[in-house]
Write a protein that holds these residues in place. Sequence first.
Motif, mmCIF file in Angstrom:
data_model
loop_
_atom_site.group_PDB
_atom_site.id
_atom_site.type_symbol
_atom_site.label_atom_id
_atom_site.label_comp_id
_atom_site.label_asym_id
_atom_site.label_seq_id
_atom_site.Cartn_x
_atom_site.Cartn_y
_atom_site.Cartn_z
ATOM 1 N N CYS A 165 100.838 -3.215 21.112
ATOM 2 C CA CYS A 165 101.308 -3.886 22.432
ATOM 3 C C CYS A 165 101.462 -5.334 22.134
ATOM 4 N N PRO A 166 102.611 -5.943 22.287
ATOM 5 C CA PRO A 166 102.645 -7.481 22.376
ATOM 6 C C PRO A 166 101.824 -8.238 23.743
ATOM 7 N N TRP A 167 101.981 -7.444 24.750
ATOM 8 C CA TRP A 167 101.319 -8.008 25.919
ATOM 9 C C TRP A 167 99.889 -7.889 25.948
ATOM 10 N N CYS A 168 99.390 -6.906 25.099
ATOM 11 C CA CYS A 168 97.914 -6.888 25.173
ATOM 12 C C CYS A 168 97.542 -8.052 24.299
ATOM 13 N N ILE A 169 98.045 -8.653 23.190
ATOM 14 C CA ILE A 169 97.540 -9.639 22.534
ATOM 15 C C ILE A 169 97.716 -10.944 23.457
ATOM 16 N N ILE A 170 99.234 -10.958 24.083
ATOM 17 C CA ILE A 170 99.172 -12.205 24.912
ATOM 18 C C ILE A 170 98.299 -12.152 26.087
ATOM 19 N N GLY A 171 97.863 -10.993 26.739
ATOM 20 C CA GLY A 171 97.066 -11.001 27.871
ATOM 21 C C GLY A 171 95.650 -11.433 27.601
ATOM 22 N N THR B 294 98.923 5.076 16.347
ATOM 23 C CA THR B 294 97.665 4.204 16.278
ATOM 24 C C THR B 294 96.406 5.213 16.429
ATOM 25 N N PHE B 295 96.502 6.527 16.310
ATOM 26 C CA PHE B 295 95.297 7.148 16.536
ATOM 27 C C PHE B 295 94.147 6.887 15.526
ATOM 28 N N ASN B 296 94.990 6.604 14.093
ATOM 29 C CA ASN B 296 93.601 6.268 13.215
ATOM 30 C C ASN B 296 93.218 4.832 13.448
ATOM 31 N N TRP C 227 86.628 -3.388 24.198
ATOM 32 C CA TRP C 227 87.743 -2.588 23.908
ATOM 33 C C TRP C 227 87.813 -1.194 24.250
ATOM 34 N N HIS C 228 88.841 -0.638 24.647
ATOM 35 C CA HIS C 228 88.994 1.088 24.819
ATOM 36 C C HIS C 228 90.361 1.387 24.370
ATOM 37 N N PRO C 229 90.467 2.372 23.896
ATOM 38 C CA PRO C 229 91.781 3.054 23.281
ATOM 39 C C PRO C 229 92.746 3.626 24.320
ATOM 40 N N PHE C 230 94.064 3.246 23.916
ATOM 41 C CA PHE C 230 95.146 3.555 24.514
ATOM 42 C C PHE C 230 96.321 3.812 23.558
ATOM 43 N N GLU C 231 96.883 4.836 23.333
ATOM 44 C CA GLU C 231 98.148 4.951 22.427
ATOM 45 C C GLU C 231 99.468 4.931 23.365
ATOM 46 N N ALA D 189 92.138 -8.669 14.056
ATOM 47 C CA ALA D 189 92.821 -8.605 12.601
ATOM 48 C C ALA D 189 94.022 -7.677 12.847
ATOM 49 N N LEU D 190 93.828 -6.435 13.707
ATOM 50 C CA LEU D 190 94.844 -5.588 13.749
ATOM 51 C C LEU D 190 96.034 -5.891 14.164
ATOM 52 N N PHE D 191 95.864 -6.915 15.620
ATOM 53 C CA PHE D 191 97.011 -7.449 16.014
ATOM 54 C C PHE D 191 97.855 -8.434 15.067
ATOM 55 N N THR D 192 96.972 -9.120 14.572
ATOM 56 C CA THR D 192 97.694 -10.038 13.392
ATOM 57 C C THR D 192 98.410 -9.398 12.264
ATOM 58 N N ALA D 193 97.506 -8.282 11.818
ATOM 59 C CA ALA D 193 98.230 -7.509 10.665
ATOM 60 C C ALA D 193 99.640 -6.838 11.243
ATOM 61 N N HIS D 194 99.591 -6.450 12.354
ATOM 62 C CA HIS D 194 101.009 -5.842 12.763
ATOM 63 C C HIS D 194 102.059 -6.805 13.380
ATOM 64 N N PHE D 195 101.583 -7.745 14.042
ATOM 65 C CA PHE D 195 102.808 -8.866 14.827
ATOM 66 C C PHE D 195 103.124 -9.815 13.764
#
Length: 217
Positions: A18-24, A103-105, A43-47, A125-131
């Motif tokens: 979610c791009p707005w998650c890292i922006i927020g 993103t379940f895993n 942090w808590h999970p949401f798919e 690190a995962l935000f950076t890895a993805h985006f």
Amino acid sequence: MTTPPQALRIDIVSDVVCPWCIIGYRQLAKALQATGTPHEIHWHPFELNPDMPPEGQNLRDHVAEKYGTTREQSEDNRVRLTAIGAELGFAFRFADDMRMHNTFNVHQLLHWANQHGHMNALEQALFTAHFTHRRNLSDNSVLADVAAEVGLDRAEALAILHDQRFAAEVRTAEESWLNQGIRGVPAVIFNRRHLVSGAQGEENYRRILEQLAAGND
């Protein structure tokens, strides 16, 4: 003797695709720094896409299918996100072959990282890895690599992804937030009481923090 202020508990329900998650988060982090607010982040999970197949889907095709976004709208959104990210020190590097992932895993790894005090580091690190680097988050070996890069054991990460030992805990956590009415992310909850949805901007987060500090809640 002056009693030190109690740390503000901040729960963030998020997905790393979610791009707005890292922006927020970046906006909130700047507001926290500006106000000097003692805090602890959880942090808590949401798919965003729980039904996404394991191989993922082309990102542009995905947003067109899910939201009816035209190619021109998609391009405009990418330009806007890239500009906002740059202001916050985060690099969005979109490309035509970029993919959306299940993103379940990812959330299982984050659950494990939390037990070792590495959850925030792995989340970033995962935000950076993805985006930024467009790494394949559908590939368990890539996920294990990212985990190792923040100091976690790569072999253990692979074992967790293989045996799915945290699947039940993650499902329970996801369902808990859904049952509390969370339908989109980022969702930020201050002191377990005050829900703020979406990326609000540094100034708005700063006002919220100041109001909480003043007891105007």
